[in-house]
Motif scaffolding. Structure first.
Motif, PDB file in Angstrom:
ATOM      1  N   GLU A  83       0.833  -1.198   0.000  1.00 20.49           N
ATOM      2  CA  GLU A  83       0.000   0.000   0.000  1.00 20.49           C
ATOM      3  C   GLU A  83       0.871   1.252   0.000  1.00 20.49           C
ATOM      4  N   TYR A  84       0.367   2.293  -0.681  1.00 21.76           N
ATOM      5  CA  TYR A  84       1.095   3.561  -0.702  1.00 21.76           C
ATOM      6  C   TYR A  84       0.104   4.719  -0.636  1.00 21.76           C
ATOM      7  N   LEU A 112      -3.358   2.026  -3.777  1.00 19.44           N
ATOM      8  CA  LEU A 112      -3.406   3.399  -3.279  1.00 19.44           C
ATOM      9  C   LEU A 112      -4.358   3.501  -2.097  1.00 19.44           C
ATOM     10  N   ILE A 113      -3.899   4.131  -1.012  1.00 19.52           N
ATOM     11  CA  ILE A 113      -4.745   4.385   0.160  1.00 19.52           C
ATOM     12  C   ILE A 113      -5.489   5.685  -0.065  1.00 19.52           C
ATOM     13  N   ASP A 135      -0.590   9.721  11.062  1.00 19.01           N
ATOM     14  CA  ASP A 135      -1.958   9.173  11.125  1.00 19.01           C
ATOM     15  C   ASP A 135      -2.132   7.998  10.170  1.00 19.01           C
ATOM     16  N   LEU A 136      -1.602   8.136   8.962  1.00 21.77           N
ATOM     17  CA  LEU A 136      -1.749   7.070   7.965  1.00 21.77           C
ATOM     18  C   LEU A 136      -0.969   5.823   8.362  1.00 21.77           C
ATOM     19  N   ASN A 159      -2.924   2.261   8.891  1.00 24.16           N
ATOM     20  CA  ASN A 159      -2.739   1.326   7.771  1.00 24.16           C
ATOM     21  C   ASN A 159      -1.475   0.487   7.981  1.00 24.16           C
ATOM     22  N   PRO A 160      -1.604  -0.659   8.639  1.00 24.84           N
ATOM     23  CA  PRO A 160      -0.436  -1.501   8.921  1.00 24.84           C
ATOM     24  C   PRO A 160       0.295  -1.984   7.661  1.00 24.84           C
ATOM     25  N   GLY A 161      -0.417  -2.024   6.526  1.00 25.18           N
ATOM     26  CA  GLY A 161       0.198  -2.488   5.289  1.00 25.18           C
ATOM     27  C   GLY A 161       0.854  -1.385   4.469  1.00 25.18           C
TER      28      GLY A 161
END
Length: 329
Positions: free
Chosen positions: A151-152, A184-185, A204-205, A209-211
């Protein structure tokens, strides 16, 4: 003797009047940037001043205290009132600036923009990197760092900066097509002209978002803020931060691998080009296909959209950062 003194005085007055008239005819060039006091635009200001001195042009920069489009409008209104001959702008919001740029144009002022291709109200917009080339170069590097999966997140200066969003569009499209395992996050976050907002948003992200494995940050403060967040969370080597930034500001972060790299163009060079183009247009010399313009090289203008775009990407990495920083960038 009295006659000679009177004649000398008259000659001095005439000469002084001629010099003043020439200076007035040359005109002033005011360049309004996104925000003052940050390394990227400090370097641009150096380019504006040095080129102005070399060409004999009264050129200066106006840097608002925050990346607020309303402050840019106010600065442009002030330049119109001063009667400058050329206004240069690096827009925060292309749409918001349209009315005031048209007002400048109606007043006979030449308008030049940068980082805003197709800007309405501008005689020319110039770019030292194409949107597609710049976005894809960063996307390829991120894919390489992330191994093509994970994830990015994407940061831009704001959601209303056309060029930052064009870079993001190109990067996201490239990754979607070539690396479907990279996800994409959200969409994108308009924080990359503010180091503190970039840092807090990145923190925060990371928490939510652990991934998360990467940040693409388009805006000179985005990689700095995200890099600091990576260091705080001790995620160096696990989460990769890429994007354009001022080498002097990010020197330590790239050496610690908190920032993994990026590409830029030379903001000092962009400042020089503002003055070079202004000087040419003030003299009535129009831009033609195949012209060689100092700082841009040989150009192939897009006359329909009033764009002059060249690709002069400079990689920022451990091998180049010290040299770039030593140049004051």
């Amino acid at each position: 003797m009295k006659k000679l003194m009177i004649a000398a005085l008259a000659a001095t007055l005439v000469l002084g009047g001629s010099v003043a008239a020439m200076a007035q005819q040359a005109g002033k060039v005011g360049v309004v940037v996104k925000i003052g006091g940050i390394p990227w635009f400090n370097a641009m200001e150096a380019g504006i001043k040095e080129r102005g001195q070399k060409l004999g042009v009264d050129a200066f920069m106006v840097g608002p205290t925050s990346a607020d489009p309303a402050l840019q409008v106010r600065a442009i209104e002030d330049l119109i009132a001063q009667g400058v001959k050329v206004i240069g702008v690096v827009p925060n919001d292309a749409k918001v600036l349209e009315p005031v740029l048209q007002k400048a144009k109606d007043a006979g002022i030449i308008v030049i923009t940068h980082e805003s291709p197709g800007q309405k109200g501008a005689e020319w917009d110039f770019e030292l990197a194409s949107a597609t080339g710049f976005g894809e170069a960063h996307a390829k590097l991120l894919a390489d760092k992330m191994g093509g999966k994970g994830e990015y997140a994407v940061f831009v200066g704001s959601l209303t900066v056309p060029l930052h969003n064009a870079w993001a569009d190109a990067a996201i499209a490239y990754l979607k097509k070539n690396h479907p395992d990279m996800k994409l996050i959200g969409d994108r976050y308009g924080v990359a002209e503010d180091v503190d907002k970039s840092r807090s948003t990145a923190l925060d992200l990371i928490s939510a978002n652990p991934g998360l494995k990467g940040f693409l940050a388009f805006g000179s403060q985005g990689p700095i803020g995200a890099g600091r967040a990576i260091e705080e969370r001790r995620k160096v080597g696990q989460i990769f931060v890429l994007g354009p930034f001022s080498p002097g500001q990010g020197q330590k972060l790239i050496k610690s691998d908190a920032i993994s790299g990026g590409f830029m163009w030379n903001p000092k060079q962009a400042g020089e080009v503002f003055v070079t183009l202004a000087d040419q247009l003030m003299k009535g010399k129009q831009v033609k296909d195949g012209d060689t313009i100092e700082g841009l090289g040989t150009v192939k203008p897009d006359f329909e959209n009033h764009n002059i775009i060249v690709d002069q990407l400079v990689p920022i990495n451990k091998d180049t950062v010290d040299g770039l920083a030593a140049m004051g960038l």
